[in-house]
Design an enzyme around this catalytic site. Structure first.
Site, mmCIF file in Angstrom:
data_model
loop_
_atom_site.group_PDB
_atom_site.id
_atom_site.type_symbol
_atom_site.label_atom_id
_atom_site.label_comp_id
_atom_site.label_asym_id
_atom_site.label_seq_id
_atom_site.Cartn_x
_atom_site.Cartn_y
_atom_site.Cartn_z
ATOM 1 N N ASP A 1 1.561 1.263 -17.582
ATOM 2 C CA ASP A 1 1.978 2.606 -17.186
ATOM 3 C C ASP A 1 1.292 3.024 -15.881
ATOM 4 O O ASP A 1 0.070 2.964 -15.785
ATOM 5 C CB ASP A 1 1.587 3.569 -18.333
ATOM 6 C CG ASP A 1 2.209 4.940 -18.189
ATOM 7 O OD1 ASP A 1 2.747 5.239 -17.108
ATOM 8 O OD2 ASP A 1 2.140 5.709 -19.162
ATOM 9 N N HIS B 1 1.705 6.117 -14.362
ATOM 10 C CA HIS B 1 1.692 7.580 -14.176
ATOM 11 C C HIS B 1 0.258 8.109 -14.079
ATOM 12 O O HIS B 1 -0.357 8.453 -15.079
ATOM 13 C CB HIS B 1 2.418 8.273 -15.324
ATOM 14 C CG HIS B 1 3.880 7.962 -15.367
ATOM 15 N ND1 HIS B 1 4.381 6.934 -16.116
ATOM 16 C CD2 HIS B 1 4.932 8.540 -14.751
ATOM 17 C CE1 HIS B 1 5.702 6.888 -15.954
ATOM 18 N NE2 HIS B 1 6.060 7.849 -15.134
#
Lengths: 148, 500
Positions: free
Chosen positions: A17, A19
């Site tokens: 991920d 983000h």
């Protein structure tokens, strides 16, 4: 920056991920609140959180997951901690933890059963975390003292 | 399977430069690449070129994009991808029939993006067994050429591969051979925005491969759509930064022989600044391509719906979807990448995704031929963007002694080029944007980027006003407030009732 060390924290975004934005904002806010923050950034494997926690003698690990696959990435996370001798470490998780539209209470309980002391839903602001974190760490430290 | 092996081999043969990969060397690189996974052997370039030529023009992204530019139209394109063939077919069918999508998407899953094709295979098997998608996209390499063509044959619109990756070599080969006619991704933009340890040099090398491949198709008479994602990290990316990266990636692609290269800019959600940004991007990309001797590269600009945090409330989100269509059309973009009211909640269902397309389409319709050209604020914004881009890009090119690849890597290392909120270790990410009181995105802290003094002063003055009016200390808190702003609840954005 406060002079009192309220605790050592390991932060990062787990798995594949990228983000990073919310995690960076959170890490900064926690530093401002007087915590010492070891920020691992995006794309962090579970084992790296644990290694960093051992190296820094951390009070808590704060995991972010924003892409829906947190359930897979966090499977066995508490066991990893226990095996590494961190059986009492405080574990938080927050973000978009599952795929699709599932009731938050169910998600929270699922992650509690996976060994996370607290799970935070989407939209959580840093202040929601700092308040309870300080109390939780103080409680853990008091327990540890009593135990010793 | 590791991509590192491939790039290591490359670096032994070929030091980083902007130079076109010689044909013989490229054919050898292709053999090595395609040998990495079983379906790589199925790629036959001549056969694939023949398949593309047999397709109706309406299914060619390049044709549809050129038509849009010629007629002043703004195409709509969503994102989307599911694990199994049936689910993905159903999705594209709904996006075309119910959503009236002009361009259809195929978003790949995270395993495919990281070239973990073995894990993607397991995820695909599990998804087929359970009848629901356990992958967050379509594993196009595992499905392979024949199944992709089954989808291509079923739809009536072009398909673009959306594979947010710094490793496009295998997905690019399979997507194009499968009959997809567009591929989104570039060496600088995706490496700085989607990876942590991957070097910008290796990202550039990987996309030089893909661009060289597109050029090879062109030699065989097939014009493919290549596209660059200058939305970057999607978090308050100010126009000039997106455009700088767009120009650099476009120059790199042109050196490999690409003649059709789209550029994507994220909307800042201020129609004047977005219009100025789109217009400046069109001009600047051509300006720098011409300077480098590339006079025949077609560069349509896409405008992307807000890429930052969205409101959870569907009514609020729907306003942003419609407005996003309007902004793209008013700004003169020839494509809009759409989102839906589910954006804050997760991956949309095919129905919500199709709804977002129609909302955007209505926004485009309502924009009609309206323009901000001539508006004083538009002129000022465009001039500032142009000055900033030229000042910094000229420095970047100077750092590479005229070589874009060398200049770009040196500039990122020195912080002369920077991307806000980047997860990549090779990117200093010191630059900090924030929104001013009028809704324009401004530069709060330039980091080490050598912005012109005059524009920097203007940015700071505008932000100081916001700090004063909102009672926020001038500093990083302004940037953080701007990250959340558009996702806030209505009650926080506007008092209710207004008269109280």
């Amino acid at each position: 920056m406060s002079e009192v060390n309220k605790g050592v924290l390991v932060t990062g975004v787990i798995g594949s991920d990228t983000h990073i934005v919310g995690n960076r904002i959170l890490s900064r806010a926690l530093e401002q609140e007087g915590f010492r923050v070891v920020s691992l950034g995006a794309l962090t494997p579970a084992a790296e959180f644990v290694e960093a926690a051992i190296e820094t003698n951390a009070d808590a690990i704060l995991v972010s997951s924003l892409y829906g696959q947190g359930e897979l990435d966090c499977d066995g996370f508490r066991d990893l901690c226990t095996e590494a001798g961190l059986s009492d470490i405080l574990l938080y998780i927050g973000g978009y933890l599952v795929v699709g539209d599932q009731p938050w209470e169910e998600v929270r309980i699922r992650f509690r059963d996976m060994g996370f002391d607290r799970a935070f839903p989407p939209g959580t602001r840093p202040s929601d975390v700092t308040n309870v974190l300080e109390q939780d760490i103080a409680a853990r430290r008091a327990d540890a003292k009593q135990g010793a | 399977m590791g991509n590192a092996t491939i790039t290591d081999q490359d670096s032994q043969i070929r030091p980083l430069s902007q130079d076109k990969i010689p044909r013989d060397e490229f054919l050898k690189m292709r053999d090595e690449n395609l040998a990495r996974w079983s379906c790589g052997g199925d790629v036959d370039l001549d056969e694939a070129a023949a398949y593309h030529k047999a397709m109706v023009p309406e299914k060619h992204h390049a044709h549809v994009s050129r038509h849009a530019v010629a007629t002043g139209a703004c195409l709509t394109q969503p994102r989307g991808g599911f694990a199994t063939l049936d689910m993905h077919k159903d999705l594209l069918q709904k996006l075309e029939v119910d959503g009236l999508a002009d361009i259809l998407p195929t978003t790949t899953d995270s395993y495919t993006r990281n070239e973990r094709f073995g894990q993607a295979a397991d995820g695909l098997t599990a998804s087929e067994a359970k009848g629901r998608s356990l992958l967050n996209g379509f594993p196009l390499v595992n499905h392979g050429i024949d199944r992709i063509r089954e989808i291509v044959d079923q739809v009536n619109r072009p398909i673009i591969a959306l594979t947010g990756t710094a490793m496009p070599r295998m997905t690019g080969e399979i997507a194009y051979a499968g009959g997809m006619t567009g591929y989104l991704g570039s060496g600088i933009a995706y490496t700085t925005s989607y990876t942590k340890e991957f070097s910008i040099a290796d990202g550039i090398r990987n996309y030089q491969y893909l661009d060289r491949l597109a050029a090879l198709y062109l030699e065989k008479g097939v014009e493919l759509h290549r596209r660059q994602p200058s939305f970057l990290t999607g978090t308050n990316v100010t126009p000039s930064i997106g455009i700088m990266v767009a120009v650099l990636d476009a120059l790199l692609a042109a050196e490999q022989g690409v003649k059709h290269y789209g550029l994507e800019l994220t909307q800042v959600m201020h129609p004047i600044q977005d219009a100025a940004s789109i217009a400046a991007c069109k001009d600047l990309v051509q300006e720098y391509l011409h300077r480098a001797g590339h006079k025949d590269v077609f560069t349509p600009v896409s405008s992307l719906h807000w890429m930052g945090a969205w409101p959870a409330n569907r009514a609020q989100a729907s306003a942003m979807v419609v407005y996003g269509g309007f902004i793209a059309k008013v700004g003169g973009a020839h494509n809009v990448t759409t989102k839906s009211t589910s954006e804050a909640l997760g991956i949309p269902t095919p129905e919500y995704n199709a709804e977002g397309l129609v909302m955007s389409r209505m926004g485009i319709y309502l924009a009609r031929d309206f323009t901000f050209e001539g508006h004083p604020e538009y002129q000022l914004e465009k001039e500032m963007i142009e000055l900033e881009v030229r000042t910094i890009l000229d420095k970047v090119l100077e750092m590479g002694n005229g070589d874009v690849a060398k200049g770009a890597t040196a500039a990122f290392e020195a912080g002369v080029m920077d991307v806000p909120w980047s997860p990549n270790r090779g990117c200093q990410s010191l630059i900090m944007p924030a929104r001013d009181d009028k809704g324009y995105l401004r530069i709060l802290d330039p980091g080490k980027m050598p912005f012109p003094k005059d524009t920097l002063r203007y940015h700071r003055d505008q932000l100081q006003q916001r700090a004063d009016n909102k009672g926020i200390t001038f500093g990083p808190d302004l940037a953080i407030d701007s990250v959340y702003e558009l996702s806030e609840e209505m009650a926080k954005l506007m008092p209710y009732p207004l008269a109280s």
